[in-house]
Design an enzyme around this catalytic site. Structure first.
Site, PDB file in Angstrom:
ATOM      1  N   LYS A  46     -18.469 -15.802  40.146  1.00 21.86           N
ATOM      2  CA  LYS A  46     -19.373 -15.531  41.242  1.00 21.86           C
ATOM      3  C   LYS A  46     -20.800 -15.297  40.782  1.00 21.86           C
ATOM      4  O   LYS A  46     -21.741 -15.431  41.552  1.00 21.86           O
ATOM      5  CB  LYS A  46     -18.899 -14.243  41.972  1.00 21.86           C
ATOM      6  N   ASP A 102     -24.586 -17.550  35.060  1.00 20.04           N
ATOM      7  CA  ASP A 102     -25.465 -16.371  35.021  1.00 20.04           C
ATOM      8  C   ASP A 102     -25.713 -15.911  33.590  1.00 20.04           C
ATOM      9  O   ASP A 102     -26.840 -15.652  33.196  1.00 20.04           O
ATOM     10  CB  ASP A 102     -24.878 -15.219  35.866  1.00 20.04           C
ATOM     11  N   ASP A 105     -21.840 -14.744  27.127  1.00 16.76           N
ATOM     12  CA  ASP A 105     -21.561 -13.652  26.186  1.00 16.76           C
ATOM     13  C   ASP A 105     -20.811 -14.238  24.990  1.00 16.76           C
ATOM     14  O   ASP A 105     -21.432 -14.764  24.069  1.00 16.76           O
ATOM     15  CB  ASP A 105     -20.785 -12.552  26.915  1.00 16.76           C
ATOM     16  N   LYS A 133     -26.585 -13.763  25.629  1.00 14.83           N
ATOM     17  CA  LYS A 133     -26.429 -12.557  24.804  1.00 14.83           C
ATOM     18  C   LYS A 133     -26.473 -12.820  23.301  1.00 14.83           C
ATOM     19  O   LYS A 133     -26.605 -11.882  22.528  1.00 14.83           O
ATOM     20  CB  LYS A 133     -25.119 -11.837  25.147  1.00 14.83           C
ATOM     21  N   PHE A 154     -25.441  -4.470  28.428  1.00 16.48           N
ATOM     22  CA  PHE A 154     -24.686  -4.789  29.630  1.00 16.48           C
ATOM     23  C   PHE A 154     -25.631  -4.764  30.812  1.00 16.48           C
ATOM     24  O   PHE A 154     -26.252  -3.750  31.110  1.00 16.48           O
ATOM     25  CB  PHE A 154     -23.501  -3.840  29.862  1.00 16.48           C
ATOM     26  N   ASP A 161     -22.683  -8.444  37.991  1.00 20.88           N
ATOM     27  CA  ASP A 161     -22.067  -7.218  38.507  1.00 20.88           C
ATOM     28  C   ASP A 161     -21.638  -6.253  37.415  1.00 20.88           C
ATOM     29  O   ASP A 161     -21.461  -6.632  36.254  1.00 20.88           O
ATOM     30  CB  ASP A 161     -20.819  -7.584  39.321  1.00 20.88           C
ATOM     31  N   ARG A 167     -24.528  -6.658  42.599  1.00 20.17           N
ATOM     32  CA  ARG A 167     -24.955  -8.066  42.645  1.00 20.17           C
ATOM     33  C   ARG A 167     -26.196  -8.249  43.518  1.00 20.17           C
ATOM     34  O   ARG A 167     -26.962  -9.191  43.343  1.00 20.17           O
ATOM     35  CB  ARG A 167     -23.833  -8.952  43.193  1.00 20.17           C
TER      36      ARG A 167
END
Ligand code: IMP
Ligand code: MG
Length: 176
Positions: A46, A102, A105, A133, A154, A161, A167
């Site tokens: 999402k 988005d 990582d 990241k 984070f 989120d 969000r």
């Protein structure tokens, strides 16, 4: 007022105005790179939906959009196994595909999605991520378009989120 989610303080990290500028720059670059081509954007749900909405409106060529969703089950039985949980509607074969995500990582999620897309033989395949990241990647994923390089933080907001919260925050925050 100071923002928090589930008792964790949020520290302002990247302002909405700075994100907006970066997204416009990415859109201009993509417009140039895909000039004369019919682009198919595949966005990873999402987390990418707000980034996608802004990015699409800063791209000035013909585009189609589809969505893909992956789920990672972090339990003892299948540690970190990633499954694709929603099918694409638009055929990919011979299309110029740009995957929009988005945040990258470990790269585990994108690796599985990339293999799924490549198996359907697109004409070209590139990845655009708002945030990278740059941690020790278990897989080598090459990003063609990156908004911001971040390190070991984070983040939450602008579609990303923290336990499904945050969000809707227009700016990006780090969890303290
Ligand atoms: P990867 O498979 O380790 O690359 O994880 C990528 C996905 O995990 C991202 O698309 C996000 O949905 C989620 N994720 C990883 N780090 C963060 C973070 O700092 N904030 C919010 N979501 C994150
Ligand atoms: Mg994601």
């Amino acid at each position: 007022m100071e923002k928090e989610i589930n008792g964790h303080k949020l520290k302002l990290f990247i302002r909405a105005s700075e994100i907006k500028q970066k997204v416009q720059d990415l859109g201009s670059q993509i417009t140039k790179d895909y000039a004369g081509k019919n682009l198919l954007i595949i966005a990873v749900l999402k987390g990418s939906f707000i980034f996608l909405a802004d990015l699409m409106r800063s791209i000035d060529i013909d585009i189609e959009v589809d969505f893909i969703r992956a789920s990672s089950y972090k339990n003892k039985m299948k540690p970190g196994k990633v499954d694709i949980v929603s099918k694409l509607e638009i055929p990919i074969k011979d299309r110029h595909v740009l995957l929009v995500e988005d945040l990258l990582d470990t790269g585990g999620t994108l690796e599985v999605i990339r293999e799924h897309i490549l198996s359907k033989r697109p004409a070209s395949f590139k990845i655009c991520a708002l945030l990278n990241k740059r941690k020790d990647r278990k897989s080598e994923i090459s990003l063609s378009y990156v908004g911001f390089e971040i390190y070991d933080k984070f983040v939450v907001g602008y579609g990303t989120d923290f336990a499904e919260q945050g969000r809707n925050l227009p700016d990006l925050y780090v969890i303290e």
